[in-house]
Design a protein around this motif. Structure first.
Motif, mmCIF file in Angstrom:
data_model
loop_
_atom_site.group_PDB
_atom_site.id
_atom_site.type_symbol
_atom_site.label_atom_id
_atom_site.label_comp_id
_atom_site.label_asym_id
_atom_site.label_seq_id
_atom_site.Cartn_x
_atom_site.Cartn_y
_atom_site.Cartn_z
ATOM 1 N N LEU A 28 0.882 -1.174 0.000
ATOM 2 C CA LEU A 28 0.000 0.000 0.000
ATOM 3 C C LEU A 28 0.914 1.217 0.000
ATOM 4 C CD1 LEU A 28 -2.803 -0.942 2.571
ATOM 5 C CD2 LEU A 28 -3.077 -0.576 0.124
ATOM 6 N N GLY A 29 1.221 1.740 -1.175
ATOM 7 C CA GLY A 29 2.163 2.833 -1.281
ATOM 8 C C GLY A 29 1.535 4.179 -1.021
ATOM 9 N N GLU A 30 2.410 5.196 -0.947
ATOM 10 C CA GLU A 30 1.960 6.567 -0.703
ATOM 11 C C GLU A 30 0.943 6.988 -1.754
ATOM 12 O OE1 GLU A 30 3.828 11.062 -0.941
ATOM 13 O OE2 GLU A 30 5.127 9.377 -0.362
ATOM 14 N N GLY A 31 -0.188 7.504 -1.289
ATOM 15 C CA GLY A 31 -1.250 7.934 -2.194
ATOM 16 C C GLY A 31 -2.194 6.827 -2.588
ATOM 17 N N GLY A 32 -1.870 5.580 -2.165
ATOM 18 C CA GLY A 32 -2.726 4.460 -2.511
ATOM 19 C C GLY A 32 -4.075 4.534 -1.815
ATOM 20 N N ARG A 33 -5.107 4.104 -2.501
ATOM 21 C CA ARG A 33 -6.461 4.183 -1.959
ATOM 22 C C ARG A 33 -6.788 2.892 -1.226
ATOM 23 N NH1 ARG A 33 -11.842 3.123 -3.186
ATOM 24 N NH2 ARG A 33 -13.294 4.851 -2.871
ATOM 25 N N LEU A 34 -7.230 3.018 0.028
ATOM 26 C CA LEU A 34 -7.692 1.857 0.775
ATOM 27 C C LEU A 34 -9.040 1.396 0.236
ATOM 28 C CD1 LEU A 34 -6.842 2.863 4.462
ATOM 29 C CD2 LEU A 34 -5.532 1.388 2.940
ATOM 30 N N PRO A 35 -9.328 0.081 0.340
ATOM 31 C CA PRO A 35 -10.638 -0.400 -0.104
ATOM 32 C C PRO A 35 -11.762 0.262 0.694
ATOM 33 C CG PRO A 35 -9.125 -2.225 0.276
ATOM 34 C CD PRO A 35 -8.462 -1.002 0.825
ATOM 35 N N ALA A 36 -12.906 0.359 0.102
ATOM 36 C CA ALA A 36 -14.069 0.873 0.828
ATOM 37 C C ALA A 36 -14.344 -0.023 2.023
ATOM 38 C CB ALA A 36 -15.278 0.921 -0.105
ATOM 39 N N THR A 37 -14.853 0.563 3.086
ATOM 40 C CA THR A 37 -15.038 -0.200 4.328
ATOM 41 C C THR A 37 -15.982 -1.377 4.130
ATOM 42 O OG1 THR A 37 -16.753 1.383 4.987
ATOM 43 C CG2 THR A 37 -14.518 1.752 5.827
ATOM 44 N N ARG A 38 -17.073 -1.174 3.384
ATOM 45 C CA ARG A 38 -18.012 -2.281 3.148
ATOM 46 C C ARG A 38 -17.329 -3.407 2.356
ATOM 47 N NH1 ARG A 38 -21.711 2.035 2.760
ATOM 48 N NH2 ARG A 38 -23.508 1.822 4.200
ATOM 49 N N GLN A 39 -16.549 -3.011 1.336
ATOM 50 C CA GLN A 39 -15.872 -4.011 0.500
ATOM 51 C C GLN A 39 -14.875 -4.819 1.316
ATOM 52 O OE1 GLN A 39 -13.673 -2.349 -2.784
ATOM 53 N NE2 GLN A 39 -12.464 -4.200 -3.060
ATOM 54 N N LEU A 40 -14.041 -4.138 2.123
ATOM 55 C CA LEU A 40 -13.033 -4.844 2.907
ATOM 56 C C LEU A 40 -13.683 -5.722 3.965
ATOM 57 C CD1 LEU A 40 -10.027 -5.276 3.243
ATOM 58 C CD2 LEU A 40 -9.968 -3.360 4.864
ATOM 59 N N ALA A 41 -14.741 -5.217 4.569
ATOM 60 C CA ALA A 41 -15.442 -6.033 5.566
ATOM 61 C C ALA A 41 -15.971 -7.314 4.940
ATOM 62 C CB ALA A 41 -16.586 -5.217 6.184
ATOM 63 N N ARG A 42 -16.537 -7.198 3.750
ATOM 64 C CA ARG A 42 -17.059 -8.377 3.056
ATOM 65 C C ARG A 42 -15.938 -9.350 2.688
ATOM 66 N NH1 ARG A 42 -19.878 -5.714 -0.063
ATOM 67 N NH2 ARG A 42 -18.454 -5.539 -1.847
ATOM 68 N N GLU A 43 -14.813 -8.838 2.185
ATOM 69 C CA GLU A 43 -13.710 -9.704 1.769
ATOM 70 C C GLU A 43 -13.083 -10.443 2.952
ATOM 71 O OE1 GLU A 43 -10.874 -7.352 -0.326
ATOM 72 O OE2 GLU A 43 -12.156 -7.060 -2.097
ATOM 73 N N LEU A 44 -12.982 -9.772 4.109
ATOM 74 C CA LEU A 44 -12.312 -10.371 5.271
ATOM 75 C C LEU A 44 -13.274 -11.079 6.221
ATOM 76 C CD1 LEU A 44 -9.769 -7.518 6.151
ATOM 77 C CD2 LEU A 44 -9.420 -9.535 4.716
ATOM 78 N N GLY A 45 -14.580 -10.965 5.954
ATOM 79 C CA GLY A 45 -15.550 -11.603 6.836
ATOM 80 C C GLY A 45 -15.661 -10.908 8.183
ATOM 81 N N LEU A 46 -15.451 -9.594 8.202
ATOM 82 C CA LEU A 46 -15.519 -8.818 9.435
ATOM 83 C C LEU A 46 -16.750 -7.915 9.387
ATOM 84 C CD1 LEU A 46 -11.773 -7.673 9.607
ATOM 85 C CD2 LEU A 46 -12.825 -9.579 10.846
#
Length: 480
Positions: A28-46
């Protein structure tokens, strides 16, 4: 997104640490966009609240910044940790196969590799191509992509392509085969690897021609075969020089011996078939560019003379079309189809169905044959230009071994030993000309310097200019 949760403490704290680790590792480099919270929650099962808590902690510590309507972005100064270099993480070989691979093959010293920045190159592994072929192939690929089923391809190959191969072999090479006999492979290299797996146990013997295609030798050696090279003369493989203990496999290029260019005589072909039948051994026939002859119709393939089912016949589209296609075919001996299919399935399940479908249609509608005719005319012209220029510029300084077939010829330097030949190659590179020694294709290099000179990849004008540079280098070194 892949993150490693360490299992220690609350989930939001684990996720915070995992995202920091990804930043420091450079994922995750400088300026990189983090996944949307809903998307990451779904991918990680959180839960989304867990992800929101982790993002809030990263913002509080200055690792990310929020931008309304756009998301969360990594902020400086996050510097990736220094990753270990390959030399620091290299392990000793972990298997006998890996040990043999390191012993017998080195990518850095592969013969025939092009030198960057050369203006001219007598490349012998590059086929003839033209814009018409590129356009036709793009059209066939687009059509095939639209109607090819998305499931796994048949291990043996698409029936349409196997039928087209059978039709082509019967008309052009005299080989009678049914689609059930044909296996579609990823070029000659895979055909050789599958054959080694099917026919040879570790320690069993195989014979190659001397000189020979280096990659074929290395495949056999890495498999664990005991390889012996047997001299080739003007009629092909010297059967009287075969080892006293008959080998399990004999590998030949009878239609255009690589790299010498010799065509195996009919008498020698019949003798080899009788030898294989008498000693219960197998023949691997590599017909890598048998389509191209300039004095007569191509000789019938060795497989067409085989009455005892001892020949494994292999053809490739790398020379007729282009190497990046990575498609070829293998005509399996009777009774070994199941073994070859098992080996192919184990290797890659099956070759790409889209490329197979495109090629099948290209062959069925006559495009392949039209290309071969066009390529044959162009190669004949370029070969003639090369021979004329060599004769005009260098005369008796060279002995040209020309078989009137294929896409290259061999030029022996009458006044140069191997050391002088290597010096000539280096001098030519300084003038922008790539030359290629024949020596790497011998187990026992010859006392005289020889060059492999391909003529498929240059125009007539480029060939004539390249020969002038070559002649200049020869004269400057006192070899002409």
């Amino acid at each position: 997104m892949h993150v490693n949760m360490d299992g220690q403490g609350p989930l939001h704290a684990q996720l915070t640490r995992a995202l920091k680790a990804a930043m420091f590792a450079g994922r995750l480099g400088e300026g990189g966009r983090l996944p949307a919270t809903r998307q990451l929650a779904r991918e990680l099962g959180l839960s989304r609240n867990t992800v929101l808590a982790a993002y809030e902690q990263l913002r509080a510590e200055g690792f990310v910044r929020g931008q309304v309507g756009s998301g969360s972005f990594v902020t400086p100064p996050v510097k990736p940790e220094a990753l270990p270099s390959p030399a620091q993480v290299e392990h000793p070989p972990q298997s006998a196969f890996a040990r043999r691979g390191r012993r017998f093959h080195d990518h850095a010293t592969m013969p025939g590799r092009a030198t960057p920045g050369m203006r001219y190159a007598f490349s012998y592994g590059v086929p003839y191509t033209n814009p018409a072929l590129t356009t036709a192939w793009a059209r066939e690929l687009g059509r095939a992509a639209a109607y090819t089923p998305p499931n796994y391809p048949m291990t043996q190959g698409l029936p349409a392509l196997r039928e087209a191969v059978c039709d082509y072999l019967a008309r052009r090479r005299g080989v009678r085969a049914a689609p059930a006999d044909v296996l579609i492979v990823a070029g000659t290299q895979q055909a050789m690897a599958l054959t080694a797996r099917v026919l040879l146990d570790v320690g069993e013997s195989a014979v190659l021609e001397e000189p020979h295609y280096t990659a074929m030798r290395e495949v056999l050696q890495i498999h664990g075969a005991q390889v012996e090279a047997v001299e080739v003369d003007a009629h092909g493989l010297r059967l009287d020089r075969l080892p006293a203990a008959p080998p399990k496999l004999v590998c030949v290029t009878p239609s255009h011996q690589f790299p010498s260019g010799v065509v195996m005589s009919l008498e020698r072909r019949l003798e080899l078939l009788a030898y294989a039948s008498r000693h219960d051994c197998w023949i691997f026939e590599d017909d890598y560019d048998g389509e191209f002859r300039y004095d007569a119709q191509p000789l019938a393939a060795l497989r067409s003379l085989d009455r005892d089912g001892r020949v494994v016949y292999v053809g490739t589209f790398s020379k007729a079309l282009f190497p990046s296609l990575r498609l070829g075919y293998l005509v399996m001996p009777p009774g070994l189809q199941r073994d070859y299919l098992n080996a192919k399935w184990q290797d890659d399940f099956g070759s790409s169905a889209i490329e197979q479908a495109a090629l099948a249609n290209f062959m069925a509608d006559g495009g392949f044959e039209r290309h071969l005719r066009r390529a044959g005319r162009a190669l004949l012209e370029r070969r003639g230009a090369l021979l004329a220029a060599l004769s005009r510029e260098l005369g008796d300084a060279l002995h040209v071994a020309d078989s009137r077939a294929g896409m290259h010829l061999v030029a022996w330097l009458r006044r140069a030993d191997p050391e002088q030949g290597n010096a000539l190659i280096l001098a030519a590179r300084e003038k922008g000309l790539d030359l290629y020694s024949i020596a790497p294709y011998y187990q026992r290099p010859p006392p005289q310097a020889g060059l492999l000179m391909g003529f498929a990849s240059m125009s007539v004008a480029e060939i004539e200019q390249a020969v002038q540079v070559f002649a200049t280098c020869m004269r400057e070194r006192g070899l002409a």
